[in-house]
Design an enzyme around this catalytic site. Sequence first.
Site, short mmCIF file in Angstrom:
data_model
loop_
_atom_site.label_atom_id
_atom_site.label_comp_id
_atom_site.label_asym_id
_atom_site.label_seq_id
_atom_site.Cartn_x
_atom_site.Cartn_y
_atom_site.Cartn_z
N ASP A 2 13.53 -2.92 14.08
CA ASP A 2 14.48 -1.95 13.51
C ASP A 2 13.88 -0.56 13.64
O ASP A 2 13.77 0.19 12.67
CB ASP A 2 14.77 -2.30 12.05
CG ASP A 2 15.97 -1.54 11.48
OD1 ASP A 2 16.72 -0.94 12.28
OD2 ASP A 2 16.15 -1.53 10.25
N GLU A 62 0.83 -1.20 0.00
CA GLU A 62 0.00 0.00 0.00
C GLU A 62 0.87 1.26 0.00
O GLU A 62 1.85 1.35 0.73
CB GLU A 62 -0.87 -0.05 1.26
CG GLU A 62 -1.62 1.20 1.60
CD GLU A 62 -2.25 1.11 2.99
OE1 GLU A 62 -3.24 1.83 3.22
OE2 GLU A 62 -1.76 0.33 3.82
N HIS A 63 0.52 2.22 -0.83
CA HIS A 63 1.18 3.52 -0.78
C HIS A 63 0.55 4.38 0.30
O HIS A 63 -0.67 4.52 0.36
CB HIS A 63 1.09 4.25 -2.12
CG HIS A 63 1.55 5.67 -2.05
ND1 HIS A 63 2.86 6.03 -2.23
CD2 HIS A 63 0.87 6.83 -1.79
CE1 HIS A 63 2.98 7.34 -2.09
NE2 HIS A 63 1.79 7.85 -1.82
N LEU A 64 1.39 4.95 1.14
CA LEU A 64 0.94 5.91 2.15
C LEU A 64 1.69 7.22 1.96
O LEU A 64 2.89 7.21 1.68
CB LEU A 64 1.18 5.38 3.56
CG LEU A 64 0.45 4.11 3.98
CD1 LEU A 64 0.91 3.66 5.37
CD2 LEU A 64 -1.06 4.30 3.97
#
Length: 320
Positions: free
Chosen positions: A226, A90-92
Amino acid sequence: MDDMLKRELNTSRLRPFGSAGGGCINNGSSYEVDSGRVFVKHNEKDEAVPMFVGEEASLNAILATGTIRVPKPVKLLQHPDGHGGVLVMEHLDIESCSTMQRRLGENIARLHRNNIDRLASAATADTRVTGKPDSEEDAAPSAAPAAAVEKFGFDCVTCCGILPQENDWCESWPEFYARNRLQVQMDMVERNYGDREALTLWSEAQLKLDSFFAGVDVKPSLIHGDLWGGNIGQTSSEPVVFDPASCYGHHEFDLSIGEMFGGFRADFHAAYHKLVPKAAGFDKRRRLYTLFHYLNHWNHFGSGYRGTSMSLLREVAKGA
Protein backbone atom coordinates in the site's frame (compact mmCIF):
# COMPACT_ATOMS: atom_id res chain seq x y z
CA MET A 1 -7.43 2.00 27.65
CA ASP A 2 -4.79 3.63 29.89
CA ASP A 3 -4.99 0.93 32.56
CA MET A 4 -4.67 -1.82 29.96
CA LEU A 5 -1.69 -0.16 28.31
CA LYS A 6 0.09 0.28 31.65
CA ARG A 7 -0.48 -3.36 32.50
CA GLU A 8 0.40 -4.82 29.10
CA LEU A 9 3.44 -2.59 28.58
CA ASN A 10 4.57 -3.04 32.19
CA THR A 11 4.95 0.69 32.66
CA SER A 12 4.12 3.08 35.47
CA ARG A 13 4.50 6.05 33.13
CA LEU A 14 1.95 6.65 30.39
CA ARG A 15 2.03 10.27 29.31
CA PRO A 16 0.44 11.26 26.01
CA PHE A 17 2.36 13.73 23.89
CA GLY A 18 1.99 15.37 20.51
CA SER A 19 -1.24 15.50 18.57
CA ALA A 20 -3.49 12.51 18.01
CA GLY A 21 -2.73 10.68 14.78
CA GLY A 22 -4.36 8.06 12.64
CA GLY A 23 -6.28 8.28 9.40
CA CYS A 24 -9.73 7.64 8.01
CA ILE A 25 -9.78 4.10 9.47
CA ASN A 26 -7.86 4.00 12.77
CA ASN A 27 -7.16 6.29 15.70
CA GLY A 28 -3.66 6.79 17.07
CA SER A 29 -1.82 8.43 19.95
CA SER A 30 1.79 8.66 21.11
CA TYR A 31 2.87 8.03 24.70
CA GLU A 32 5.96 8.27 26.82
CA VAL A 33 6.40 5.03 28.79
CA ASP A 34 9.11 3.69 31.09
CA SER A 35 11.03 2.19 28.16
CA GLY A 36 10.78 5.18 25.82
CA ARG A 37 8.11 6.31 23.35
CA VAL A 38 5.39 4.28 21.65
CA PHE A 39 2.66 4.91 19.10
CA VAL A 40 -0.69 3.21 19.75
CA LYS A 41 -3.16 2.51 16.93
CA HIS A 42 -6.61 1.39 17.98
CA ASN A 43 -9.92 0.55 16.36
CA GLU A 44 -13.08 -0.73 18.06
CA LYS A 45 -14.44 -2.59 15.03
CA ASP A 46 -14.12 -6.38 14.83
CA GLU A 47 -12.55 -6.21 11.37
CA ALA A 48 -9.62 -4.31 12.88
CA VAL A 49 -8.26 -7.53 14.39
CA PRO A 50 -7.15 -9.19 11.11
CA MET A 51 -6.06 -5.77 9.86
CA PHE A 52 -3.68 -5.29 12.81
CA VAL A 53 -2.49 -8.91 12.66
CA GLY A 54 -1.59 -8.38 9.02
CA GLU A 55 0.05 -5.03 9.68
CA GLU A 56 2.18 -6.44 12.51
CA ALA A 57 3.28 -9.37 10.34
CA SER A 58 4.04 -7.03 7.44
CA LEU A 59 6.11 -4.68 9.61
CA ASN A 60 8.07 -7.58 11.06
CA ALA A 61 8.71 -9.05 7.62
CA ILE A 62 10.00 -5.76 6.23
CA LEU A 63 12.01 -5.13 9.39
CA ALA A 64 13.72 -8.50 9.03
CA THR A 65 15.08 -7.61 5.59
CA GLY A 66 17.14 -4.73 7.02
CA THR A 67 16.48 -2.72 3.86
CA ILE A 68 14.24 0.16 4.96
CA ARG A 69 13.11 1.67 8.25
CA VAL A 70 9.66 0.82 9.56
CA PRO A 71 8.17 1.32 13.03
CA LYS A 72 9.01 -1.76 15.09
CA PRO A 73 5.92 -3.52 16.47
CA VAL A 74 5.83 -3.81 20.26
CA LYS A 75 2.59 -5.60 21.11
CA LEU A 76 -0.76 -6.56 19.58
CA LEU A 77 -3.67 -6.39 22.02
CA GLN A 78 -7.42 -6.82 22.16
CA HIS A 79 -9.30 -3.56 22.49
CA PRO A 80 -10.45 -3.07 26.11
CA ASP A 81 -14.06 -2.62 24.93
CA GLY A 82 -14.02 -6.29 23.90
CA HIS A 83 -14.15 -5.63 20.17
CA GLY A 84 -11.44 -4.53 17.80
CA GLY A 85 -7.72 -4.30 18.41
CA VAL A 86 -4.78 -2.23 19.58
CA LEU A 87 -1.38 -2.23 17.88
CA VAL A 88 1.50 -0.77 19.87
CA MET A 89 4.64 0.11 17.96
CA GLU A 90 7.78 2.16 18.19
CA HIS A 91 7.19 5.90 18.01
CA LEU A 92 9.14 7.63 15.25
CA ASP A 93 9.30 11.36 14.61
CA ILE A 94 8.16 11.27 11.00
CA GLU A 95 7.81 14.19 8.64
CA SER A 96 7.07 14.48 4.92
CA CYS A 97 9.59 12.69 2.71
CA SER A 98 10.80 15.89 1.07
CA THR A 99 14.60 15.57 1.10
CA MET A 100 15.17 11.80 0.99
CA GLN A 101 13.31 10.67 -2.12
CA ARG A 102 16.45 9.26 -3.72
CA ARG A 103 17.30 7.20 -0.63
CA LEU A 104 13.69 6.09 -0.41
CA GLY A 105 13.89 4.82 -4.00
CA GLU A 106 17.12 2.98 -3.27
CA ASN A 107 15.76 1.39 -0.11
CA ILE A 108 12.47 0.28 -1.69
CA ALA A 109 14.52 -1.25 -4.52
CA ARG A 110 16.63 -3.13 -1.95
CA LEU A 111 13.46 -4.36 -0.25
CA HIS A 112 12.15 -5.64 -3.57
CA ARG A 113 15.48 -7.26 -4.47
CA ASN A 114 15.96 -8.90 -1.10
CA ASN A 115 14.10 -12.15 -1.79
CA ILE A 116 15.08 -12.20 -5.48
CA ASP A 117 18.74 -12.01 -4.48
CA ARG A 118 18.19 -14.78 -1.93
CA LEU A 119 16.67 -16.97 -4.62
CA ALA A 120 19.69 -16.39 -6.83
CA SER A 121 22.16 -17.19 -4.07
CA ALA A 122 20.12 -20.23 -3.01
CA ALA A 123 20.02 -21.70 -6.50
CA THR A 124 22.65 -24.27 -5.62
CA ALA A 125 21.79 -24.62 -1.94
CA ASP A 126 18.89 -26.27 -0.16
CA THR A 127 17.70 -23.12 1.64
CA ARG A 128 14.51 -22.27 -0.21
CA VAL A 129 10.98 -22.23 1.19
CA THR A 130 8.25 -23.20 -1.21
CA GLY A 131 5.34 -21.59 0.63
CA LYS A 132 3.49 -21.86 3.89
CA PRO A 133 5.22 -23.98 6.59
CA ASP A 134 3.69 -27.35 7.37
CA SER A 135 3.52 -27.01 11.15
CA GLU A 136 1.51 -24.43 13.04
CA GLU A 137 4.52 -23.69 15.22
CA ASP A 138 6.55 -22.70 12.18
CA ALA A 139 3.70 -20.72 10.63
CA ALA A 140 3.67 -17.70 12.97
CA PRO A 141 3.77 -14.60 10.73
CA SER A 142 6.34 -12.80 12.85
CA ALA A 143 9.15 -12.01 10.41
CA ALA A 144 10.50 -12.56 6.94
CA PRO A 145 11.93 -16.06 6.62
CA ALA A 146 15.71 -16.43 6.62
CA ALA A 147 15.50 -18.51 3.46
CA ALA A 148 14.23 -17.52 0.04
CA VAL A 149 10.52 -17.72 -0.81
CA GLU A 150 9.60 -19.31 -4.13
CA LYS A 151 5.83 -18.75 -4.17
CA PHE A 152 3.51 -15.75 -4.17
CA GLY A 153 1.47 -15.03 -1.07
CA PHE A 154 1.83 -14.38 2.64
CA ASP A 155 1.26 -16.27 5.88
CA CYS A 156 -1.79 -14.26 6.95
CA VAL A 157 -4.58 -12.01 5.74
CA THR A 158 -3.65 -8.37 5.22
CA CYS A 159 -5.86 -5.35 4.61
CA CYS A 160 -5.54 -2.62 2.02
CA GLY A 161 -7.64 -0.04 3.77
CA ILE A 162 -10.25 -1.92 5.78
CA LEU A 163 -10.92 -4.62 3.18
CA PRO A 164 -9.24 -8.00 3.82
CA GLN A 165 -6.91 -9.58 1.29
CA GLU A 166 -6.47 -13.34 1.19
CA ASN A 167 -2.87 -14.29 0.54
CA ASP A 168 -3.07 -18.02 -0.17
CA TRP A 169 0.19 -19.20 -1.71
CA CYS A 170 0.32 -19.56 -5.49
CA GLU A 171 2.96 -20.86 -7.87
CA SER A 172 2.10 -18.17 -10.42
CA TRP A 173 1.95 -14.40 -9.93
CA PRO A 174 -0.69 -13.83 -12.65
CA GLU A 175 -2.84 -16.47 -10.93
CA PHE A 176 -2.32 -14.85 -7.51
CA TYR A 177 -3.06 -11.36 -8.80
CA ALA A 178 -6.18 -12.44 -10.70
CA ARG A 179 -7.60 -14.63 -7.92
CA ASN A 180 -6.55 -12.91 -4.70
CA ARG A 181 -6.66 -9.28 -5.81
CA LEU A 182 -8.78 -8.48 -8.89
CA GLN A 183 -11.40 -11.23 -8.55
CA VAL A 184 -12.02 -10.34 -4.89
CA GLN A 185 -12.59 -6.70 -5.85
CA MET A 186 -14.90 -7.64 -8.71
CA ASP A 187 -16.90 -9.92 -6.40
CA MET A 188 -17.45 -6.90 -4.15
CA VAL A 189 -18.48 -4.78 -7.12
CA GLU A 190 -21.06 -7.43 -7.98
CA ARG A 191 -22.38 -7.63 -4.40
CA ASN A 192 -22.40 -3.90 -3.72
CA TYR A 193 -23.38 -2.47 -7.09
CA GLY A 194 -24.54 -5.28 -9.39
CA ASP A 195 -22.68 -3.51 -12.21
CA ARG A 196 -23.23 -5.82 -15.18
CA GLU A 197 -21.10 -3.72 -17.54
CA ALA A 198 -18.11 -3.98 -15.20
CA LEU A 199 -18.59 -7.73 -14.80
CA THR A 200 -18.79 -8.24 -18.57
CA LEU A 201 -15.56 -6.28 -19.04
CA TRP A 202 -13.89 -8.32 -16.30
CA SER A 203 -14.85 -11.59 -17.99
CA GLU A 204 -13.12 -10.28 -21.13
CA ALA A 205 -10.13 -8.89 -19.25
CA GLN A 206 -9.41 -12.20 -17.51
CA LEU A 207 -8.68 -13.79 -20.86
CA LYS A 208 -5.97 -11.22 -21.57
CA LEU A 209 -4.11 -11.15 -18.24
CA ASP A 210 -1.39 -13.57 -19.29
CA SER A 211 -0.52 -11.35 -22.26
CA PHE A 212 0.80 -8.70 -19.85
CA PHE A 213 3.47 -11.11 -18.62
CA ALA A 214 4.68 -12.54 -21.92
CA GLY A 215 8.45 -12.98 -21.79
CA VAL A 216 8.67 -11.78 -18.16
CA ASP A 217 9.93 -14.11 -15.44
CA VAL A 218 8.29 -12.74 -12.29
CA LYS A 219 10.08 -13.67 -9.06
CA PRO A 220 8.52 -13.10 -5.63
CA SER A 221 9.52 -9.88 -3.89
CA LEU A 222 8.43 -8.83 -0.43
CA ILE A 223 6.33 -5.76 -1.19
CA HIS A 224 4.84 -3.07 1.03
CA GLY A 225 1.44 -3.50 -0.59
CA ASP A 226 0.00 0.00 0.00
CA LEU A 227 2.87 2.27 -0.99
CA TRP A 228 1.20 5.62 -1.53
CA GLY A 229 2.43 9.06 -0.53
CA GLY A 230 0.54 8.95 2.78
CA ASN A 231 2.49 5.88 3.91
CA ILE A 232 6.00 7.25 3.38
CA GLY A 233 8.03 9.78 5.34
CA GLN A 234 11.42 10.45 6.84
CA THR A 235 13.06 10.90 10.20
CA SER A 236 16.01 13.22 10.68
CA SER A 237 18.31 10.48 9.40
CA GLU A 238 16.49 8.13 7.00
CA PRO A 239 13.33 7.45 4.97
CA VAL A 240 10.50 5.48 6.57
CA VAL A 241 7.49 3.50 5.33
CA PHE A 242 4.53 2.42 7.44
CA ASP A 243 0.99 0.96 7.30
CA PRO A 244 2.01 -1.96 5.04
CA ALA A 245 -0.19 -4.73 3.66
CA SER A 246 2.60 -7.00 2.51
CA CYS A 247 2.87 -10.15 0.48
CA TYR A 248 5.42 -11.83 -1.74
CA GLY A 249 4.42 -10.49 -5.13
CA HIS A 250 5.61 -8.68 -8.23
CA HIS A 251 7.73 -5.69 -7.26
CA GLU A 252 6.13 -3.55 -9.98
CA PHE A 253 2.80 -3.71 -8.14
CA ASP A 254 4.24 -1.59 -5.32
CA LEU A 255 4.79 1.37 -7.65
CA SER A 256 1.25 1.48 -9.02
CA ILE A 257 -0.72 3.34 -6.35
CA GLY A 258 1.63 6.28 -6.79
CA GLU A 259 -0.12 6.68 -10.16
CA MET A 260 -3.25 7.78 -8.29
CA PHE A 261 -1.97 10.11 -5.60
CA GLY A 262 1.61 11.04 -6.44
CA GLY A 263 4.12 11.69 -3.66
CA PHE A 264 7.05 10.08 -5.49
CA ARG A 265 9.37 12.41 -7.37
CA ALA A 266 11.57 11.76 -10.39
CA ASP A 267 14.63 11.19 -8.20
CA PHE A 268 12.79 8.39 -6.38
CA HIS A 269 12.05 6.61 -9.67
CA ALA A 270 15.54 7.18 -11.06
CA ALA A 271 17.18 5.74 -7.95
CA TYR A 272 14.74 2.82 -7.83
CA HIS A 273 15.15 1.81 -11.47
CA LYS A 274 18.93 2.08 -11.28
CA LEU A 275 18.76 -0.95 -8.96
CA VAL A 276 15.62 -2.54 -10.42
CA PRO A 277 15.52 -1.84 -14.17
CA LYS A 278 12.20 -1.73 -15.99
CA ALA A 279 11.28 -4.98 -17.71
CA ALA A 280 9.59 -5.16 -21.10
CA GLY A 281 5.91 -4.25 -20.80
CA PHE A 282 6.39 -2.22 -17.60
CA ASP A 283 4.12 0.66 -18.61
CA LYS A 284 1.23 -1.59 -19.63
CA ARG A 285 1.48 -3.63 -16.44
CA ARG A 286 1.47 -0.41 -14.45
CA ARG A 287 -2.04 0.24 -15.76
CA LEU A 288 -3.02 -3.33 -14.93
CA TYR A 289 -1.82 -2.83 -11.36
CA THR A 290 -3.44 0.59 -11.01
CA LEU A 291 -6.74 -1.13 -11.82
CA PHE A 292 -6.65 -2.90 -8.47
CA HIS A 293 -6.32 0.36 -6.55
CA TYR A 294 -9.18 2.04 -8.38
CA LEU A 295 -11.41 -0.98 -7.78
CA ASN A 296 -10.36 -0.99 -4.13
CA HIS A 297 -11.26 2.70 -3.81
CA TRP A 298 -14.56 2.10 -5.61
CA ASN A 299 -15.39 -0.56 -3.02
CA HIS A 300 -14.22 1.64 -0.14
CA PHE A 301 -15.59 5.04 -1.12
CA GLY A 302 -18.23 4.59 -3.76
CA SER A 303 -18.97 5.20 -7.42
CA GLY A 304 -16.75 8.28 -7.76
CA TYR A 305 -14.03 5.79 -8.69
CA ARG A 306 -16.17 3.83 -11.16
CA GLY A 307 -15.28 5.85 -14.26
CA THR A 308 -11.53 5.29 -14.08
CA SER A 309 -12.06 1.68 -13.00
CA MET A 310 -14.13 1.07 -16.13
CA SER A 311 -11.57 2.79 -18.36
CA LEU A 312 -8.80 0.60 -16.96
CA LEU A 313 -10.93 -2.52 -17.34
CA ARG A 314 -11.42 -1.64 -21.01
CA GLU A 315 -7.67 -1.20 -21.43
CA VAL A 316 -6.94 -4.54 -19.81
CA ALA A 317 -9.64 -6.26 -21.90
CA LYS A 318 -7.72 -5.20 -25.03
CA GLY A 319 -4.62 -7.04 -23.79
CA ALA A 320 -0.97 -5.99 -23.70
